[in-house]
Each structure stands twice: as C-alpha cells, then as structure tokens.
Design an enzyme around this catalytic site. Structure first.
Site, PDB file in Angstrom:
ATOM      1  N   ASP A 272     -64.900 -11.564  75.219  1.00 39.11           N
ATOM      2  CA  ASP A 272     -65.388 -11.815  73.870  1.00 39.11           C
ATOM      3  C   ASP A 272     -64.149 -12.267  73.065  1.00 39.11           C
ATOM      4  OD1 ASP A 272     -67.039 -11.558  71.510  1.00 39.11           O
ATOM      5  OD2 ASP A 272     -65.982  -9.684  71.104  1.00 39.11           O
ATOM      6  N   LEU A 273     -64.359 -12.873  71.900  1.00 36.90           N
ATOM      7  CA  LEU A 273     -63.199 -13.345  71.117  1.00 36.90           C
ATOM      8  C   LEU A 273     -62.882 -12.394  69.959  1.00 36.90           C
ATOM      9  CD1 LEU A 273     -61.086 -15.541  70.408  1.00 36.90           C
ATOM     10  CD2 LEU A 273     -62.896 -16.713  69.139  1.00 36.90           C
ATOM     11  N   ASP A 274     -63.782 -12.376  68.969  1.00 30.15           N
ATOM     12  CA  ASP A 274     -63.535 -11.573  67.768  1.00 30.15           C
ATOM     13  C   ASP A 274     -63.559 -10.085  68.124  1.00 30.15           C
ATOM     14  OD1 ASP A 274     -63.363 -10.590  65.179  1.00 30.15           O
ATOM     15  OD2 ASP A 274     -65.484 -10.852  64.779  1.00 30.15           O
TER      16      ASP A 274
ATOM     17  N   THR B  12     -60.818 -11.538  63.839  1.00 30.95           N
ATOM     18  CA  THR B  12     -61.254 -12.491  62.810  1.00 30.95           C
ATOM     19  C   THR B  12     -62.325 -11.880  61.897  1.00 30.95           C
ATOM     20  OG1 THR B  12     -62.557 -13.445  64.602  1.00 30.95           O
ATOM     21  CG2 THR B  12     -60.673 -14.715  63.843  1.00 30.95           C
TER      22      THR B  12
ATOM     23  N   LYS C 144     -70.838  -8.057  63.372  1.00 30.36           N
ATOM     24  CA  LYS C 144     -69.930  -8.360  64.482  1.00 30.36           C
ATOM     25  C   LYS C 144     -70.704  -8.824  65.719  1.00 30.36           C
ATOM     26  CE  LYS C 144     -65.958  -5.627  63.134  1.00 30.36           C
ATOM     27  NZ  LYS C 144     -65.050  -4.521  63.455  1.00 30.36           N
TER      28      LYS C 144
ATOM     29  N   SER D 101     -68.164 -15.952  73.511  1.00 30.55           N
ATOM     30  CA  SER D 101     -68.141 -15.608  72.084  1.00 30.55           C
ATOM     31  C   SER D 101     -69.282 -16.309  71.367  1.00 30.55           C
ATOM     32  CB  SER D 101     -66.809 -16.063  71.474  1.00 30.55           C
ATOM     33  OG  SER D 101     -66.882 -16.063  70.064  1.00 30.55           O
ATOM     34  N   ALA D 102     -69.838 -15.622  70.365  1.00 30.01           N
ATOM     35  CA  ALA D 102     -70.888 -16.236  69.538  1.00 30.01           C
ATOM     36  C   ALA D 102     -70.301 -17.274  68.590  1.00 30.01           C
ATOM     37  CB  ALA D 102     -71.595 -15.152  68.740  1.00 30.01           C
ATOM     38  N   SER D 103     -68.961 -17.355  68.519  1.00 29.85           N
ATOM     39  CA  SER D 103     -68.328 -18.221  67.520  1.00 29.85           C
ATOM     40  C   SER D 103     -68.223 -19.684  67.950  1.00 29.85           C
ATOM     41  CB  SER D 103     -66.923 -17.720  67.193  1.00 29.85           C
ATOM     42  OG  SER D 103     -66.310 -18.607  66.279  1.00 29.85           O
TER      43      SER D 103
ATOM     44  N   LYS E 279     -76.244 -12.273  72.099  1.00 33.24           N
ATOM     45  CA  LYS E 279     -76.024 -10.909  72.576  1.00 33.24           C
ATOM     46  C   LYS E 279     -76.994  -9.982  71.822  1.00 33.24           C
ATOM     47  CE  LYS E 279     -71.134 -12.143  72.837  1.00 33.24           C
ATOM     48  NZ  LYS E 279     -69.768 -11.957  72.290  1.00 33.24           N
TER      49      LYS E 279
ATOM     50  N   GLU F  18     -65.424  -6.419  75.721  1.00 35.15           N
ATOM     51  CA  GLU F  18     -66.189  -6.501  74.465  1.00 35.15           C
ATOM     52  C   GLU F  18     -65.808  -5.395  73.494  1.00 35.15           C
ATOM     53  OE1 GLU F  18     -68.395  -7.559  72.335  1.00 35.15           O
ATOM     54  OE2 GLU F  18     -69.193  -9.345  73.289  1.00 35.15           O
ATOM     55  N   ASP F  19     -65.934  -5.696  72.199  1.00 34.19           N
ATOM     56  CA  ASP F  19     -65.685  -4.665  71.177  1.00 34.19           C
ATOM     57  C   ASP F  19     -66.984  -4.219  70.498  1.00 34.19           C
ATOM     58  OD1 ASP F  19     -65.943  -7.216  69.862  1.00 34.19           O
ATOM     59  OD2 ASP F  19     -65.336  -6.192  68.033  1.00 34.19           O
TER      60      ASP F  19
HETATM   61  P1  B16 Z   1     -68.838 -18.574  63.825  1.00 31.96           P
HETATM   62  P2  B16 Z   1     -67.569 -12.824  68.837  1.00 31.96           P
HETATM   63  C1  B16 Z   1     -68.638 -13.547  66.466  1.00 31.96           C
HETATM   64  O1  B16 Z   1     -67.564 -13.538  67.363  1.00 31.96           O
HETATM   65  C2  B16 Z   1     -68.272 -12.734  65.227  1.00 31.96           C
HETATM   66  O2  B16 Z   1     -68.056 -11.373  65.576  1.00 31.96           O
HETATM   67  C3  B16 Z   1     -69.392 -12.818  64.235  1.00 31.96           C
HETATM   68  O3  B16 Z   1     -69.074 -12.080  63.065  1.00 31.96           O
HETATM   69  C4  B16 Z   1     -69.642 -14.285  63.883  1.00 31.96           C
HETATM   70  O4  B16 Z   1     -70.723 -14.427  62.970  1.00 31.96           O
HETATM   71  C5  B16 Z   1     -69.943 -15.055  65.169  1.00 31.96           C
HETATM   72  O5  B16 Z   1     -68.864 -14.901  66.076  1.00 31.96           O
HETATM   73  C6  B16 Z   1     -70.166 -16.543  64.900  1.00 31.96           C
HETATM   74  O6  B16 Z   1     -68.968 -17.101  64.453  1.00 31.96           O
HETATM   75  O7  B16 Z   1     -69.392 -18.528  62.437  1.00 31.96           O
HETATM   76  O8  B16 Z   1     -67.353 -18.841  63.874  1.00 31.96           O
HETATM   77  O9  B16 Z   1     -69.619 -19.525  64.714  1.00 31.96           O
HETATM   78  O10 B16 Z   1     -67.377 -11.349  68.605  1.00 31.96           O
HETATM   79  O11 B16 Z   1     -68.881 -13.164  69.538  1.00 31.96           O
HETATM   80  O12 B16 Z   1     -66.372 -13.470  69.465  1.00 31.96           O
HETATM   81 MG    MG Z   2     -66.572  -9.234  69.241  1.00 35.83          MG
END
Ligand code: B16
Ligand code: MG
Length: 216
Positions: A8-10, A16, A44, A115-117, A146, A170-171
């Site tokens: 996972d990233l964040d 972040t 998160k 990561s969802a980001s 997720k 994962e966190d």
């Molecule tokens: P973005 P992860 C997630 O990261 C964040 O924890 C979450 O707060 C955020 O809304 C999501 O990424 C989407 O991010 O707006 O940059 O596309 O924990 O899945 O790495």
């Molecule tokens: Mg995370």
C-alpha cells in the site's frame, strides 16, 4: 517461501494522510461541513470520489450536487493536495522503507504497489523509490476498491507472483481484509491501531526481518 511483495502507499511507504486531511478539510469547510482528524481516519485507503461522498453524507449534503459538480469538487481537492506535495522528498519515506526495498532488490524479490491513489506514480518518483517497483496498479482499472481483493490480486500477478506466494503490507483495516481475501500473507503496519486479521503487525518497517518474511 514468499516470492513477491505488494505495498500500500499512504501509511506504509509515506504518510500522505496529513495532506489529504488539509485538502479535504478546506474543501469541506467551503461547503459548510466541519471534519476532524477522527473523521479523517475513516478516509484512509478510500478512493477520492468515495471520500467526497462520505464527507457530503457526513454534512447531510449528499443530494445537493450533480455528478459533474462532484467531479469538479474532487478535482479542486486534488489540485490543493498536489500543491501540498510539492516539497515531498526521500526524507518523507516512513522509517525502514528504503532499507527494506534495498534488501528486496538484493534478493531479486519483485515489488508492486496496490494503492487507491491516482497520484501514486508521481509520489513514488518524488520519494525517489519509483525504480524499486515493477508495477503500480492503476486504480482506474478496478471494479471495486479495498476491502475487495482485486487490487492485491492484480498487484501480485503484475509482478508474476501468485497471490498465495505474496506478502502484502497495509496500514488500514480494509486493506488487511483485502490482502487476506486475496490469499496473501498480511503484514499490518500501525503503532496506534490493532489491525484485525493481520498475520503479523509491526509499528514500523524497521521491525521487519526480510528473511523471516520470505520463509513464511
Ligand atoms: P488520490 P492508499 C489512499 O491511499 C489514501 O489513503 C486515501 O485517503 C485517498 O483518498 C486515496 O488513496 C485516493 O488518493 O486522491 O491521490 O487518488 O492508502 O490506498 O495508498
Ligand atoms: Mg494506506
């Protein structure tokens, strides 16, 4: 014997969440909604649009915006978030991450990002660790977020590793559930929360022994 690592990233590679919080708090305030750090915890690992939906529901404004207006709001939040990331550098890697990635590379263990980001490639580049990852799953390609296992299965397969042979880091609780549903070994990283279902939990990556993990 484990053959690949999925991160996972964040909250795992870097923190972040504090920048997401500032950007969401400002956007929400403009809409007359007040969010606090406790509420931010519930965002998160949640996608950008799902996060916006949660904030609007929290402020009882879920029926006040069209899809196009919500897309504009999500873009506004992301523009501020990206500005806040301007100074992100290697110094923002969480403890033990760089060393762990170096150890994995030495042992030829492929690594990928689940990561969802949508900002993950840019963030990894700023952190100076992009080269360590064989693949970054594009969250736009996912049917479900997720705790669905889809992102973890894709991340493992993208580096040529069967989910059963992979370790996921994962966190967030939803992430641990996704990793376990994918059939992977789950490492929870949190100093504050108990991550139910994790096969192993540590406060930070400095506590991990790569040899022990590989031999799970
Ligand atoms: P973005 P992860 C997630 O990261 C964040 O924890 C979450 O707060 C955020 O809304 C999501 O990424 C989407 O991010 O707006 O940059 O596309 O924990 O899945 O790495
Ligand atoms: Mg995370």
């Amino acid at each position: 014997m484990k053959k690949g690592f999925v991160f996972d990233l964040d909250g795992v590679i870097t923190d972040t969440a504090k920048f997401h919080y500032i950007a969401w708090k400002d956007l929400a305030a403009n809409l007359g909604i007040t969010i606090d750090e406790t509420f931010n915890e519930t965002l998160k690992g949640i996608s950008r649009m799902d996060s916006l939906d949660k904030i609007l529901a929290y402020g009882h404004r879920e029926n006040d915006f069209t899809t196009a207006e919500k897309e504009a709001l999500a873009k506004k939040k992301n523009d501020e978030y990206v500005k806040l990331l301007a100074d992100l550098s290697e110094a923002d890697l969480l403890p033990g991450v760089h060393d762990f990635l170096v150890q994995a590379k030495k042992r030829n263990i492929p690594c990928s990002i689940a990561s969802a980001s949508k900002n993950a490639p840019m963030i990894l580049e700023k952190l100076g660790v992009l080269e360590f990852f064989g693949h970054i799953v594009d969250p736009e390609t996912l049917k479900k977020g997720k705790p669905d296992p889809e992102i973890f299965v894709k991340a493992a397969e993208s580096i040529g590793v069967a989910p059963n042979d992979a370790v996921g880091f994962e966190d967030a609780q939803a992430g641990i559930e996704g990793i376990k549903a994918a059939g992977m070994y789950a490492v929870g990283i949190s100093a504050t929360e108990v991550l139910a279902g994790a096969d192993l939990q540590v406060a930070s990556m400095t506590e991990l022994d790569i040899e022990q993990l590989i031999n799970q």
